[in-house]
Structures are given as C-alpha cells and as structure tokens.
Design an enzyme around this catalytic site. Structure first.
Site, mmCIF file in Angstrom:
data_model
loop_
_atom_site.group_PDB
_atom_site.id
_atom_site.type_symbol
_atom_site.label_atom_id
_atom_site.label_comp_id
_atom_site.label_asym_id
_atom_site.label_seq_id
_atom_site.Cartn_x
_atom_site.Cartn_y
_atom_site.Cartn_z
ATOM 1 N N HIS A 72 0.801 -1.220 -0.032
ATOM 2 C CA HIS A 72 0.090 -0.080 0.096
ATOM 3 C C HIS A 72 0.736 1.230 0.011
ATOM 4 O O HIS A 72 0.611 2.197 -0.955
ATOM 5 C CB HIS A 72 -0.734 0.067 1.486
ATOM 6 C CG HIS A 72 -2.145 1.139 1.311
ATOM 7 N ND1 HIS A 72 -2.879 1.144 2.258
ATOM 8 C CD2 HIS A 72 -2.122 2.023 0.345
ATOM 9 C CE1 HIS A 72 -3.911 1.993 1.818
ATOM 10 N NE2 HIS A 72 -3.297 2.662 0.578
ATOM 11 N N GLU A 81 2.497 1.622 -3.506
ATOM 12 C CA GLU A 81 1.486 2.181 -4.465
ATOM 13 C C GLU A 81 1.502 3.628 -4.198
ATOM 14 O O GLU A 81 1.602 4.469 -5.336
ATOM 15 C CB GLU A 81 0.187 1.626 -4.218
ATOM 16 C CG GLU A 81 -0.883 2.390 -5.018
ATOM 17 C CD GLU A 81 -2.279 2.684 -4.238
ATOM 18 O OE1 GLU A 81 -2.625 3.769 -4.249
ATOM 19 O OE2 GLU A 81 -2.741 1.849 -3.319
ATOM 20 N N HIS A 82 1.610 4.206 -3.031
ATOM 21 C CA HIS A 82 1.476 5.655 -2.941
ATOM 22 C C HIS A 82 2.881 6.240 -3.294
ATOM 23 O O HIS A 82 2.932 7.173 -4.058
ATOM 24 C CB HIS A 82 1.228 6.111 -1.415
ATOM 25 C CG HIS A 82 -0.080 6.243 -1.115
ATOM 26 N ND1 HIS A 82 -0.904 7.147 -0.520
ATOM 27 C CD2 HIS A 82 -1.014 4.998 -1.121
ATOM 28 C CE1 HIS A 82 -2.063 6.996 -0.514
ATOM 29 N NE2 HIS A 82 -2.164 5.530 -0.696
ATOM 30 N N GLU A 99 -4.993 7.110 6.540
ATOM 31 C CA GLU A 99 -5.977 6.370 5.664
ATOM 32 C C GLU A 99 -6.476 5.196 6.348
ATOM 33 O O GLU A 99 -7.742 4.771 6.457
ATOM 34 C CB GLU A 99 -5.207 6.174 4.259
ATOM 35 C CG GLU A 99 -6.213 5.063 3.372
ATOM 36 C CD GLU A 99 -5.687 5.016 2.273
ATOM 37 O OE1 GLU A 99 -6.676 4.196 1.281
ATOM 38 O OE2 GLU A 99 -4.602 5.076 1.774
#
Length: 906
Positions: free
Chosen positions: A117, A120-121, A218
């Site tokens: 995750h 991905e950012h 998040e």
C-alpha cells in the site's frame, strides 16, 4: 516479470485519421513507450483492425497469443506476451470514446507492515523521467482524464487511467509507465506517504512527537473494520446487538473461467434478494440487522472465496448464526433452486450483456473444509485500548531516539544525508524519523513540473455536441423522449413533485422511497414482486430528489424520481409493475417493514466512515439555502438519526399508516413528468406504454391545483452561520466549511468553479494532505451554488479550518500563475466533458432543467475565466465579511471544541 499485466481498451471514434505520427493508433501505446514506431491498418473499425492480428505474429517485442471476437460486447480481444519480460498484455479494441489503460502487478503481502500500500503511494511521487514530486496529482490538472487512480487489493496493485483525448492518452501513458517501472522511491516521499515521527507542531521543538503519514491516517479511518474487536457504534440500530459473525469458504483459482462463472451464478442464487435461501434463513429470522459487510463471492484475489454472515446480532446468537449458515448450505445442496429464480438470474445476465458489461464476478463452493469463521464483538474500552497501543508504540520509538536524533527531527536545512533505502526497509526498522524542516521545506517548495507532459486549453473542444430530445405528452403529463443507441434497452424515469406533501411527512420520504418497491403490490407478496422485477426489468428504484434552481439560490424543486429499465420486449411488463406499485402497494406487513428498516439503518450507520466528508458538507450547508434543511433531512446526519429512532420503535404500525398518505400526494399525474431513452425504432411503442401507465394511475379528483415545479420555501429566508460538531467513535475527522455563493447560471459561477480546483491543486492539497496527513481534502463548487471546503480521514480538525482560511487569503492575493489557471481549467473540463452513457443522455435537462444551450454558455464562461476574475470572486464571496458560511466536523472527542460555546456539539 510474469507477475505483470497490461490492459488497454481504445476507441475507433477517438482515433485520429490523419498521418501525423504524434497521433497514431492507441493500439501500440506500450510500443510507443519503448520507443518503437507504431503501426496502422486502414480499416474503419477498431474492432475490425484488431481481427487482422494473427496468433504467433511478432509485433514490436510482443507475440500475439490469441485473437477473439466478442460480438455480444462489440469488441475484439487480443492477448499478447512481451518477449523479454513475460509481461501479459490484453488489448481490447472497441468503438467507445473512452480510452483506458491499466498496468497491474502481483503484490502478495509477506507480512502486515503494509508495504504494497505504501509502495503504491510512493511510486506515484516521482520517477526517472518525471522526477518532480507528486506527478500523479499534478497530472490531474494537466490532463482531460475521465479517470485516474491506483488501487492496492489483497494480492495485487493496479494503476488505471482513462481519457477521451488521444494526445492525453499518450501523455498519461508515459507518466504511468515511467512511474511503475522507474520510480524514484525517495525517503521524503516515504515519510510523507507512509509514516513518520514528527512534532505535533513542526515549528515547536518542545511539542510532543506524534505519528503522521497519509497511509497511516487512511488506514486509521478504516481500522475498525478489520479486527475481531471493535468500538461500540452509537448510531447502531440496536445498541445491545453490535456483534458480527461471518463464515468464508476458500474456493478455486479464478483463472478457471467457466467454473468461476458457474459458481458466481450459485453465489447470486444463494444470497441475492428476498427469495434467496440465506436471506430467508438469516435476514428474515430477525436475529440481526443485515448481512455481514462481506457477503457473496470475492474474486479480488487469485484464490477466490464465498462469504456469508450477519451483523447487528447479540453475542448469544453468534453460535446460532453459524449453525443456520451450515444448515442452509446443506439444504441448498439437497434441494437446489426454483426454475423461475434461475430464469430471473439469466435475465439479469442478459441485461448486463446489453449494458456491455463483463463484470460477472466469481465463485462459490459448498462442501468445503477450507473455511474461516470470524466473529467481531464491541468492546467498550476498544478506542482507549487503541489509543493506548499507539501511545505505547510511540513511546517505544521516541525512547530509542538519541538527543542528536531529536535535534535532527527539528532542525531545518541541516539534515543528515541518509542513504536512500526501500520502503520495506523503513517499515521494518525499530524506529524511523525525519527532520521536520527537511520535509516541510520540500512540501513548501514550489515544484517545477515542466518535465511533465500537458495538454493545452486550446486542446479542449470549444463546443459540446447537443443531444436532441423531443417533447410529447402522455395525457396531460409531459414526456421527454431521447433516441439513443441503447442496444435493445429502454430506460424510463418519472419525476413526482413533493410540493403538496405536508411537512410532518417529509422526514419519512427516504424510507418510503426505499421500501415502496419491496413490500408487495396487488395480489403479489414481496417475494413474488421481487421475482417479477428480476424477471422483467433491470431494476426498479425510487429516490428522493432536491434539485436547486439554475438561476436562483432560494428556489428549488423537491420530489421523488422513479427509475427503471428493461429489455424492449418487456416494456409492457415494466409499466404494468409500476402501475401496480403506484396503485396497489401493500402497506400492511409490519414484519417485512421491520426487516427493511433494520437493514437501512445499519447501512446508513456503516456508510459514515466512507462518506463522512459528504455528511459534513451537507450539514455545513444546512442553513445557507432554503433547500439545505431538506437536504439534511433526506441525506444528512439527521436521516441517520431518524432511521435509528425508527429502528428502535417496538411498533412500526404508525409508520406504515403514513405511507398511503405520502403515496396519495406523490403519485398524481398532475404533478409528474417522464423521460424515456430508447432506440429510435422503439420510441413509438414506448410512448404508447407510458401513456397507458399514466391512464392507469388513479387521478385524485380532490387534489389541489397543479403547483409550479420550482418553489420558494420561504420568501423571507435569511441564511445564517452554524457550527456543528458530531462526536463519533472515529480516530480521524471529516471537516467541512460551506459558503453561500451563486447559482449555476450566474457569470461568477464559472470563476468559482475554476477557483475551487485551483485552490485544491495549488494550496489545499499541500496543506491538508502533504503537511496535515489527511487522506484527502480540497474545495468544490456545487451546482447548488455553495462553495465547499472539505477534508477526508483527517488527523486534524481546527488546524484544517485554519488551512481553509489560509487558502482564501492565498486566493485573494492572487498567488497563482496563468499556467496554474490553465491546469485548473483542464481539470474542470475533464469533469464537464466526462462521457455520458446512452441511458443518461438528456437527463440533465430532464432533472435539473439545464438545456444544452445553458451548458454551452457555461462552457464559454469557463474558457473566459482570468486571473483578475478569480481574485475578484475570491474577495467577493470568500472573504470574511463578504461570506455567509456554515461549518461541520465529524470526529473523535475534541476538548477545544467542547469548550467553545460557538459550536453545537451533537
């Protein structure tokens, strides 16, 4: 690189036909990226061109493996493999104006640190060819994309985009591919996007150190959904029943397409609708409020699963639910399904095919020892324990810091040179820190984005294609007919006015809309009604509508919208069903209503964490226009609380008795208008069926005279400021400030629309997301004439309101360039020019009263926006003294707000 997949769809309609090498075919976009010259065929159709490829053919380093014509979906699929890397490439050729590309990687997690995750950012924070920070967000403003995003699923990560512009497609393709294959992966980007230690106030060395980071916040926002204990939900329909149990079965590999398709049908038969075995066994047993949040087939990972369970149950019923699940599976194996249910499901698939959809989903298994049973129960001290665990982790990491480390965190411009390491390295360290000043300086530095490709405003088409509509009548009811290539489908809508409805009934309108098609009608009970809807239509729904006037902020329309679709052969049956629902709806089954009420209340409560910013914006707007209060009643936190109160009622008969009164006021042909989208060949038959329907609807002889569709709720309405704080069991905030501005047709609306995008991209994104750590935030100009600021999954509240104010001062000072303005225009036009499905053509005119001529005028106003006009509207509408605003926050307990008497705490 066998774990890499590429997907591309493109349209013949958007493909240029000249000989300019820069405007070559979309079909070779990946080859273009590799620096190879594209090829071209001369046939007129994208689908036909793709059929010319042959298995075994070598094309620019790719080998064609398979070419498949899919006539039902109007496409040709070409499967290729990249010879050097083994990357699989699916090319989908289709005559569709919206071009899409996606690159997918298998990212199976090795542990729970969240590496995929965060990766991905950080991948999207700069690359070899485009080393500027955050090229992804910058391209949002340099593109006419209709979609841009990235997703991390359980075991894969994908990076998709789409656009209708050929040049834009090539621009986005170059940025995306360079990002995923050649990312910079800088430490600063990891600190910003992943997690970091930072002073609560980065400018104060004595402030406590805290965790910050975009992904960190998040996941805090969704934290409570992934643990076997959770915090109690104050909005739950029944506070004494907040347990969840779910049983999941491990299935086969999703690459077995036929088995997956077949098992997906079984999954739908088992859990979809009131006639399904699990609905009867679990929902109607009233043990809980609704199915568990994960239900049915999940094909999002390589090894699929089927899940079923319940939420809103008492702890003592957990074992009972598990027993019911196992018993129901065995009964399904023994008894199978009724023929009519299978026929209804096949009809649903036929409609999906007419919609040109391939999302059939995946599978299910019954006799399966590979299963997981998960139960989740509320813990009164859950949030305290979570805060304590985070505090302990923070202490552990802070205690590992030397004095030199602590100074380094604070010092500006004197940071130590750290060797760049991977995101995984930093996630696995005992502690991680960064110099406040270094990250702040990077976040505050104006980035040179000149390396990024960009469209120009001149690339935007100056005019819109007008959608022809014809007006007719069904009796006295006006009907809008829009002939479109709907592929054998007919789409019907009817708008019914609420103007004659007494005020005391309005709070029940959303519930009425939710249940009116689910209670039974005429001689059919609700099961038979559901079966007929599935057999004869693509769905029938009723929804409340509050439509702002395009020319006056204090005028709006209130009503409910009936929507349905069917295959052409079933239009008479669809209209018959509407006639029976409107004339003979059943309002006598309290037990059925209770099931629907509990499901609705649970769904609303569950939806707040994902839509908290929307609830905040609706609440902040409540007292700014006459429509605001009704909007809060229909769609805001008021509706959540109304449904909670109804769910807690021991006797629902008083609610049932209100429904006939609501129906009498709503379904009156004198206060209705209709719209039909269908093929030209079907229009004559469709119009006859609409006329029959209007004739079948019983007219109310004693009804008051027809009222104007637009009403002024209160001619003396005065907007006022209100600050509302909803204290909820969330670890993050949702913040909004709304300002009363101008309606859609006002010349200043276009400037405010561009200003909102400009402020989001050039100021608020940096302040709220990069510096503040929120997952999202920005500004938007709503069609209702309100300028709204918002943040999403935000660790801050008051500081975010301060950022909103700073953003206004930034705009009033005109601290932006012509390039910034042009980028904002591109971003706005990408939304304005988003593709519209044939089923929705002309609906803006039907619902909102905005014809194409008004849209074209607005388009010209957008083009005409200047630096001067932006500064003028910022000062005129957003400045203190010139603005009337409302504020709202949804979030955890906040001591400073509780002590401030100007806030209403709920």
């Amino acid at each position: 690189m066998t774990s890499l997949d590429l997907t591309l769809t493109y349209s013949n309609a958007s493909q240029p036909r000249d000989n300019n090498d820069e405007q070559e075919s979309m079909s070779v976009s990946y080859a273009n990226f590799l620096g190879q010259k594209p090829w071209r065929f001369n046939s007129s159709s994208a689908k036909e061109r793709a059929l010319l490829y042959k298995a075994g053919e070598k094309i620019h380093g790719f080998t064609v493996n398979q070419v498949t014509d899919v006539p039902d979906l109007f496409l040709t699929a070409v499967k290729l493999t990249h010879d050097n890397t083994g990357a699989r490439y699916l090319h989908v050729a289709r005559d569709d104006s919206n071009n899409l590309f996606s690159v997918q990687f298998r990212t199976t997690p090795m542990d729970s640190t969240g590496v995929p995750h965060i990766l991905e950012h950080t991948v999207l924070c700069g690359s070899e060819k485009f080393p500027c920070r955050d090229p992804f967000f910058k391209m949002l403003n340099r593109s006419l994309s209709t979609f841009m995003n990235a997703f991390t699923a359980s075991d894969y990560t994908m990076y998709p985009f789409s656009t209708q512009n050929g040049k834009d497609f090539q621009n986005l393709l170059s940025v995306y591919l360079d990002a995923v294959f050649f990312p910079c992966l800088r430490e600063l980007d990891f600190w910003q996007e992943g997690w970091r230690l930072e002073h609560e106030n980065p400018t104060d060395p004595n402030a406590p150190l805290v965790f910050k980071g975009v992904v960190f916040n998040e996941m805090k926002g969704s934290f409570r959904e992934h643990h076997v204990t959770c915090g109690p939900d104050s909005l739950a329909p029944d506070p004494s029943k907040q347990n969840t149990v779910c049983v999941s079965y491990l299935l086969g590999d999703i690459t077995d397409t036929f088995e997956a398709f077949t098992l997906n049908l079984l999954s739908s038969l088992m859990v979809t609708g009131p006639n399904s075995p699990f609905y009867k066994a679990l929902i109607e047993a009233k043990i809980g409020t609704d199915f568990s949040s994960v239900v049915g087939f999940d094909g999002s990972i390589k090894e699929a699963s089927f899940s079923v369970g319940m939420q809103g149950i008492a702890e003592k019923d957990i074992e009972t639910v598990k027993e019911i699940i196992f018993k129901t599976v065995n009964e399904i194996i023994a008894n199978g399904f009724e023929e009519e249910r299978i026929e209804a499901l096949l009809h649903k698939i036929e409609i999906q095919m007419k919609h040109q959809s391939t999302s059939f989903g995946l599978s299910l298994a019954c006799d399966n020892p590979h299963r997981l049973t998960l139960s989740m129960s509320p813990d009164e001290s859950y949030f305290e324990k979570q805060a304590q665990a985070e505090e302990e982790k923070l202490k552990q990491k802070v205690s590992a810091l030397s004095e030199e480390d602590k100074k380094l965190i604070y010092e500006k411009g004197k940071s130590k040179k750290h060797k760049v390491k991977t995101a995984r390295y930093y996630l696995l360290q005992t502690w991680s820190f960064h110099p406040d000043g270094e990250l702040m300086a990077a976040q505050s530095t104006t980035q040179d984005a000149s390396c990024l490709p960009a469209l120009k405003v001149s690339d935007i088409l100056p005019t819109i294609p007008f959608t022809p509509v014809e007006m007719g009548n069904a009796g006295d009811v006006p009907v809008q007919y829009c002939a479109q290539p709907t592929n054998g489908m007919v789409y019907f809508r009817a708008m019914c006015s609420l103007n004659t409805l007494p005020e005391d009934l309005k709070i029940y309108v959303p519930l009425f809309c939710n249940v009116i098609t689910k209670l039974g009608c005429g001689v059919m009970d609700y099961r038979q009604q559901s079966q007929q809807i599935e057999l004869k239509t693509g769905g029938m729904s009723v929804s409340p509508q509050i439509i702002p006037d395009a020319t006056d902020l204090d005028v709006y329309e209130q009503g409910v919208l009936l929507s349905s679709s069917s295959l052409e052969r079933n239009v008479p049956d669809m209209m018959r069903l509407w006639s029976e629902i409107i004339n003979t709806a059943c309002f006598d089954d309290e037990e059925r209503l209770r099931v629907l009420v509990m499901m609705s209340a649970q769904e609303l409560a569950n939806g707040i964490p994902d839509s908290g910013h929307t609830y905040a914006m609706i609440r902040a707007a409540r007292n700014l226009t006459p429509a605001g209060d009704l909007q809060e009643t229909f769609d805001g936190m008021d509706q959540v609380n109304i449904m909670k109160r109804i769910a807690e009622m021991s006797n629902l008969t008083p609610i049932l008795r209100k429904f006939p009164r609501i129906k009498k006021h709503l379904f009156n042909p004198e206060n209705m208008r209709c719209a039909v989208n269908a093929t030209p060949q079907m229009m004559s038959e469709a119009s006859l069926e609409v006329e029959k329907l209007m004739n079948l609807i019983a007219r109310k002889k004693k009804e008051r005279k027809h009222v104007q569709p637009n009403i002024i709720e209160d001619p003396t309405f005065k907007p006022c400021q209100m600050k509302t704080y909803f204290q909820l069991p969330f670890p993050v905030n949702y913040v909004s400030e709304c300002i009363r501005a101008v309606p859609f047709a006002d010349p200043d609306y276009a400037s405010l629309q561009i200003l909102a995008r400009l402020m989001t991209a050039k100021f608020l994104h940096g302040e709220i997301r990069e510096k503040g750590g929120a997952y999202g935030g920005g500004a938007k100009m709503g069609q209702g004439g309100l300028f709204a600021f918002y943040s999403y999954r935000d660790p801050n509240s008051i500081a975010t309101l301060t950022a909103f104010r700073k953003g206004v001062e930034w705009a009033k000072a005109g601290k932006f360039t012509q390039q910034d303005i042009d980028e904002a225009k591109l971003s706005v036009f990408s939304a304005v020019d988003a593709p519209i499905a044939p089923s929705n053509k002309g609906i803006s005119q039907f619902l909102n009263g905005i014809p194409d001529e008004m849209k074209q005028k607005h388009r010209e106003q957008l083009f005409a926006v200047t630096h001067k006009s932006l500064v003028e509207v910022a000062n005129k509408y957003l400045g203190i003294g010139q603005r009337t605003c409302g504020l709202a926050i949804l979030g955890p307990p906040n001591e400073s707000i509780n002590k401030n008497p100007s806030w209403v705490v709920r």
